[in-house]
Design a protein around this motif. Structure first.
Motif, PDB file in Angstrom:
ATOM      1  N   GLY A 124       0.791  -1.229   0.000  1.00  0.00           N
ATOM      2  CA  GLY A 124       0.000   0.000   0.000  1.00  0.00           C
ATOM      3  C   GLY A 124       0.818   1.271   0.000  1.00  0.00           C
ATOM      4  N   LEU A 125       2.143   1.157  -0.074  1.00  0.00           N
ATOM      5  CA  LEU A 125       2.986   2.355   0.003  1.00  0.00           C
ATOM      6  C   LEU A 125       2.815   3.278  -1.197  1.00  0.00           C
ATOM      7  CD1 LEU A 125       6.549   1.657   1.470  1.00  0.00           C
ATOM      8  CD2 LEU A 125       5.067   3.609   1.903  1.00  0.00           C
ATOM      9  N   THR A 126       2.320   2.758  -2.306  1.00  0.00           N
ATOM     10  CA  THR A 126       2.122   3.599  -3.485  1.00  0.00           C
ATOM     11  C   THR A 126       0.726   4.211  -3.524  1.00  0.00           C
ATOM     12  OG1 THR A 126       1.528   1.593  -4.718  1.00  0.00           O
ATOM     13  CG2 THR A 126       3.806   2.344  -4.881  1.00  0.00           C
ATOM     14  N   SER A 127      -0.091   3.966  -2.512  1.00  0.00           N
ATOM     15  CA  SER A 127      -1.453   4.507  -2.479  1.00  0.00           C
ATOM     16  C   SER A 127      -1.431   5.983  -2.102  1.00  0.00           C
ATOM     17  CB  SER A 127      -2.306   3.732  -1.474  1.00  0.00           C
ATOM     18  OG  SER A 127      -2.343   2.356  -1.796  1.00  0.00           O
ATOM     19  N   PRO A 128      -2.416   6.757  -2.551  1.00  0.00           N
ATOM     20  CA  PRO A 128      -2.483   8.177  -2.164  1.00  0.00           C
ATOM     21  C   PRO A 128      -2.592   8.329  -0.650  1.00  0.00           C
ATOM     22  CG  PRO A 128      -3.968   7.709  -3.991  1.00  0.00           C
ATOM     23  CD  PRO A 128      -3.468   6.381  -3.509  1.00  0.00           C
ATOM     24  N   PRO A 186       5.941  -1.705  -4.217  1.00  0.00           N
ATOM     25  CA  PRO A 186       5.714  -2.038  -5.636  1.00  0.00           C
ATOM     26  C   PRO A 186       6.528  -1.182  -6.596  1.00  0.00           C
ATOM     27  CG  PRO A 186       3.636  -1.961  -4.434  1.00  0.00           C
ATOM     28  CD  PRO A 186       4.683  -1.454  -3.495  1.00  0.00           C
ATOM     29  N   ASP A 187       6.705   0.099  -6.281  1.00  0.00           N
ATOM     30  CA  ASP A 187       7.464   0.997  -7.154  1.00  0.00           C
ATOM     31  C   ASP A 187       7.945   2.184  -6.327  1.00  0.00           C
ATOM     32  OD1 ASP A 187       8.574   2.603  -9.062  1.00  0.00           O
ATOM     33  OD2 ASP A 187       6.790   2.728 -10.340  1.00  0.00           O
ATOM     34  N   PRO A 188       9.219   2.203  -5.914  1.00  0.00           N
ATOM     35  CA  PRO A 188       9.709   3.315  -5.087  1.00  0.00           C
ATOM     36  C   PRO A 188       9.515   4.683  -5.722  1.00  0.00           C
ATOM     37  CG  PRO A 188      11.290   1.509  -5.086  1.00  0.00           C
ATOM     38  CD  PRO A 188      10.251   1.168  -6.113  1.00  0.00           C
ATOM     39  N   ARG A 189       9.418   4.739  -7.059  1.00  0.00           N
ATOM     40  CA  ARG A 189       9.247   6.031  -7.723  1.00  0.00           C
ATOM     41  C   ARG A 189       7.860   6.614  -7.487  1.00  0.00           C
ATOM     42  NH1 ARG A 189      10.801   3.876 -13.543  1.00  0.00           N
ATOM     43  NH2 ARG A 189       9.393   2.291 -12.688  1.00  0.00           N
ATOM     44  N   ARG A 190       6.922   5.790  -7.067  1.00  0.00           N
ATOM     45  CA  ARG A 190       5.560   6.267  -6.792  1.00  0.00           C
ATOM     46  C   ARG A 190       5.301   6.413  -5.293  1.00  0.00           C
ATOM     47  NH1 ARG A 190       2.384   1.649  -9.010  1.00  0.00           N
ATOM     48  NH2 ARG A 190       0.606   2.810  -8.171  1.00  0.00           N
ATOM     49  N   CYS A 191       6.346   6.296  -4.492  1.00  0.00           N
ATOM     50  CA  CYS A 191       6.202   6.384  -3.037  1.00  0.00           C
ATOM     51  C   CYS A 191       6.554   7.790  -2.550  1.00  0.00           C
ATOM     52  CB  CYS A 191       7.118   5.375  -2.347  1.00  0.00           C
ATOM     53  SG  CYS A 191       6.704   3.646  -2.680  1.00  0.00           S
ATOM     54  N   CYS A 192       6.054   8.097  -1.368  1.00  0.00           N
ATOM     55  CA  CYS A 192       6.389   9.344  -0.683  1.00  0.00           C
ATOM     56  C   CYS A 192       7.050   8.999   0.649  1.00  0.00           C
ATOM     57  CB  CYS A 192       5.139  10.184  -0.428  1.00  0.00           C
ATOM     58  SG  CYS A 192       4.309  10.757  -1.929  1.00  0.00           S
ATOM     59  N   ALA A 193       8.116   9.705   0.969  1.00  0.00           N
ATOM     60  CA  ALA A 193       8.834   9.458   2.219  1.00  0.00           C
ATOM     61  C   ALA A 193       9.220  10.788   2.835  1.00  0.00           C
ATOM     62  CB  ALA A 193      10.079   8.608   1.966  1.00  0.00           C
ATOM     63  N   PRO A 207      -0.975  13.311   4.480  1.00  0.00           N
ATOM     64  CA  PRO A 207      -0.728  11.985   5.075  1.00  0.00           C
ATOM     65  C   PRO A 207      -1.973  11.421   5.753  1.00  0.00           C
ATOM     66  CG  PRO A 207       0.972  13.568   5.708  1.00  0.00           C
ATOM     67  CD  PRO A 207      -0.124  14.352   5.069  1.00  0.00           C
ATOM     68  N   SER A 208      -2.287  10.179   5.431  1.00  0.00           N
ATOM     69  CA  SER A 208      -3.371   9.471   6.112  1.00  0.00           C
ATOM     70  C   SER A 208      -2.918   8.101   6.606  1.00  0.00           C
ATOM     71  CB  SER A 208      -4.580   9.305   5.183  1.00  0.00           C
ATOM     72  OG  SER A 208      -4.218   8.594   4.011  1.00  0.00           O
ATOM     73  N   VAL A 209      -1.862   7.551   6.001  1.00  0.00           N
ATOM     74  CA  VAL A 209      -1.308   6.264   6.416  1.00  0.00           C
ATOM     75  C   VAL A 209       0.199   6.433   6.569  1.00  0.00           C
ATOM     76  CG1 VAL A 209      -1.054   3.811   5.885  1.00  0.00           C
ATOM     77  CG2 VAL A 209      -3.104   5.035   5.135  1.00  0.00           C
ATOM     78  N   LEU A 210       0.716   6.020   7.710  1.00  0.00           N
ATOM     79  CA  LEU A 210       2.141   6.143   7.995  1.00  0.00           C
ATOM     80  C   LEU A 210       2.753   4.755   8.122  1.00  0.00           C
ATOM     81  CD1 LEU A 210       4.632   7.857   8.880  1.00  0.00           C
ATOM     82  CD2 LEU A 210       3.797   7.601  11.229  1.00  0.00           C
ATOM     83  N   TYR A 211       3.797   4.486   7.349  1.00  0.00           N
ATOM     84  CA  TYR A 211       4.546   3.230   7.435  1.00  0.00           C
ATOM     85  C   TYR A 211       5.821   3.471   8.240  1.00  0.00           C
ATOM     86  CZ  TYR A 211       1.636   0.942   3.906  1.00  0.00           C
ATOM     87  OH  TYR A 211       0.584   0.369   3.237  1.00  0.00           O
TER      88      TYR A 211
END
Length: 593
Positions: A229-233, A253-260, A336-340
């Motif tokens: 779910g890391l690539t989810s909005p 799934p794709d680090p380029r679509r992730c936010c950190a 932010p709504s989900v934090l990993y």
């Protein structure tokens, strides 16, 4: 928009997440009624729910059972109706068949009995208040209101100050108990009938082990599932620049679509540079949140509030909201709504260096010992040789009888109980037992409560991919050679990310020091506040600490900020406990202890 359960039939439904500072709470027992928040909804007599943004929930009435489950989406998507169509004595197995974080209550219509359980790793708190009638809830603040004038449990405070080794259920307030992670309880309105385990980590047996490469592949597969779910909005990764969070990013799934984002003190360049290098290499959208609120006493109200949770074990509660405010200001389209987070990796995949050295001496691994000697120095490397020789000669039973037990904790804890003598098992078997038992300890409990408080305060869902039952079971099978390679910890993560992470990140040593953080916070920034806090300390009045002894240690600590004191955990726990006692005093009715 709020969906009212009073208009829903008891079928499988999901409620809409609410943007309010609550977690999604369950309340059991008519004794809760006078203390309930105004926005709860009653499902049946003596069972209420309060929806919140941190956990989803599902109501079910298929088959002979009705149930209310809260937890992660992957757990709520299970076919609970089919699973719970079972006799009473099979309920533990049905609950254990569902993966992910989940907790809940199940009941049979017309029966006064209630079965309720806590998730495997304790992410969702459960507390009970003893007395003439049932009161059980996932809301610690209701428990503290219902407890009223009940006194402080000094044994729990003493254990907290000594490091939280105890595994008892007794909480910080007398009469309050917790459900431990992975426990199931049966109760009715009058009493608690029993508490038993529905899950615990599986200790390995050597003949059951798959080859290392297969177990490593399974760990990688579980991490990919946990980060899907890391690539989810709205999903953001708390990226420290260390190996744990970097592996989560690489497993997505794709680090380029992730936010950190990385939260650092404004004068901590090493962690910042590593995170920048990593996100540039993987093409990840990255934000830096430089905050000052991380200093322990900068925002004492953040640590004092929420008295029902007990002392806050780590001085980090204030800086998450500050960081998230920065994110919301800079990234309005990615609120932010989900934090990993990488919580749990240290507990599953780290082993004490001394134990690893004993193992190398025992097996005569001279090449590894020479490499360790170059990295650690001759004195550190040679010290465990005596322990290995004692093990090989079978003399440890005599050694355990003759040697004195280690000190129970800091010198200012006269009432602390020391650790029991070590069981006469092999060092590796003892280590596996320790890691499995750690989930029941109060040290672990307070880490999980910290995560829950952060989620509540920031109105977030928090995902912890390393806290996965299968990863935990696999980690317990790893040998010292599989956990440490070339003198570096967490070898499985380094192998999984080979060719994916930059080598500088994949092979780096662990950065950051709790001691340095707290020393700079207290000794350089908060000396006056710290000394003022312990003028007439309540811990001393309760005789939990030796007041003069602690005052001397605190003055010594604060006077030498440039010397690494290496006792900051003990100092911080005393600060947190004193702050909590102040909070408890303000929130208690007149005349309460």
């Amino acid at each position: 928009m709020k969906t009212s359960l009073t208009r829903l039939s008891l079928k499988a439904r999901h409620t809409i997440a609410l943007q309010e500072p609550i977690m999604g709470e369950l309340y059991l027992g008519q004794r809760c009624a006078p203390f309930l928040p105004t926005d709860v909804q009653e499902l049946t007599e003596g069972i209420w729910v309060r929806p919140g943004p941190s956990w989803g929930h599902q109501v079910m009435d298929r088959g002979p059972w009705h149930a209310l489950i809260i937890g992660e989406p992957c757990a709520l998507q299970a076919d609970w109706g089919a699973l719970l169509a079972c006799p009473d004595d099979a309920l533990s197995g049905a609950i254990a068949a569902v993966e992910g974080v989940h907790s809940g209550v199940a009941w049979r219509p017309g029966s006064p009995r209630r079965w309720f359980w806590r998730d495997r790793f304790g992410r969702i708190p459960w507390q009970l208040l003893s007395g003439h009638a049932l009161l059980a809830t996932t809301d610690p603040e209701l428990v503290v209101r219902a407890a009223g004038s009940a006194g402080i449990n000094p044994e729990r405070l003493t254990d907290f100050l000594a490091g939280g080794r105890s595994t008892s259920r007794a909480d910080f307030i007398r009469g309050v108990e917790r459900l431990r992670p992975g426990e199931l309880a049966l109760a009715d309105e009058e009493r608690l009938h029993w508490v038993r385990r529905w899950w615990s980590p599986t200790l390995p047996t050597r003949h059951q082990l798959a080859p290392y490469h297969e177990r490593l592949a399974q760990i990688g597969a579980r991490l990919r599932l946990g980060t899907s779910g890391l690539t989810s909005p709205g999903a953001w990764l708390a990226l420290s620049g260390g190996l744990d969070s970097a592996t989560l990013l690489a497993s997505s799934p794709d680090p380029r679509r992730c936010c950190a984002f990385t939260v650092t003190l404004r004068d901590a360049p090493a962690e910042l540079a590593t995170a920048d290098t990593l996100t540039r290499a993987l093409g990840t959208h990255w934000e830096h949140c430089g905050v000052d609120a991380r200093w322990p006493l900068r925002s004492p109200a953040e640590h004092e509030r929420l008295a029902g949770w007990g002392p806050h074990a780590h001085p980090d509660l204030a800086w998450f909201p500050a960081a998230l405010n920065q994110l919301q200001a800079h990234c309005a389209d990615q609120t932010p709504s989900v934090l990993y987070t990488g919580h749990g990796a240290d507990d599953a995949l780290w082993m004490p260096p001394g134990l690893w050295l004993i193992h190398q001496w025992d097996r005569g691994a001279w090449r590894e010992l020479l490499a360790a000697g170059r990295a650690l120095g001759a004195r550190t490397t040679l010290a465990p040789a005596r322990g290995a020789l004692i093990e090989r000669l079978g003399l440890r039973p005599w050694r355990e009888r003759l040697r004195a037990l280690p000190a129970p904790g800091p010198a200012w804890l006269p009432g602390a109980a020391g650790p029991a003598r070590a069981a006469l098992l092999s060092p590796m078997h003892r280590f596996a037992l320790y890691r499995a038992a750690r989930l029941n300890s109060w040290a672990w409990e307070l880490i999980m409560r910290s995560l829950a408080r952060i989620a509540r305060r920031a109105r977030l869902q928090v995902r912890t991919p390393y806290l996965d039952a299968r990863i935990w079971d696999l980690a317990l099978t790893l040998t010292p050679e599989e956990l440490i390679e070339g003198g570096r910890q967490k070898a499985p993560l380094r192998r999984l990310t080979q060719g994916v992470l930059p080598e500088a990140v994949r092979t780096r040593k662990k950065l950051g020091s709790f001691d340095a953080l707290v020393e700079r916070g207290l000794a350089e920034r908060e000396t006056r506040r710290a000394l003022r806090l312990f003028a007439g300390a309540q811990l001393a009045e309760l005789r939990v600490i030796d007041g003069p002894c602690f005052q001397h240690a605190l003055a010594d600590y604060l006077s030498q900020p440039s010397r690494l004191w290496r006792g900051s955990w003990e100092i911080w726990r005393a600060v947190a406990a004193e702050l909590w006692l102040h909070s408890r005093q303000r929130s208690s009715p007149p005349g309460a202890p």
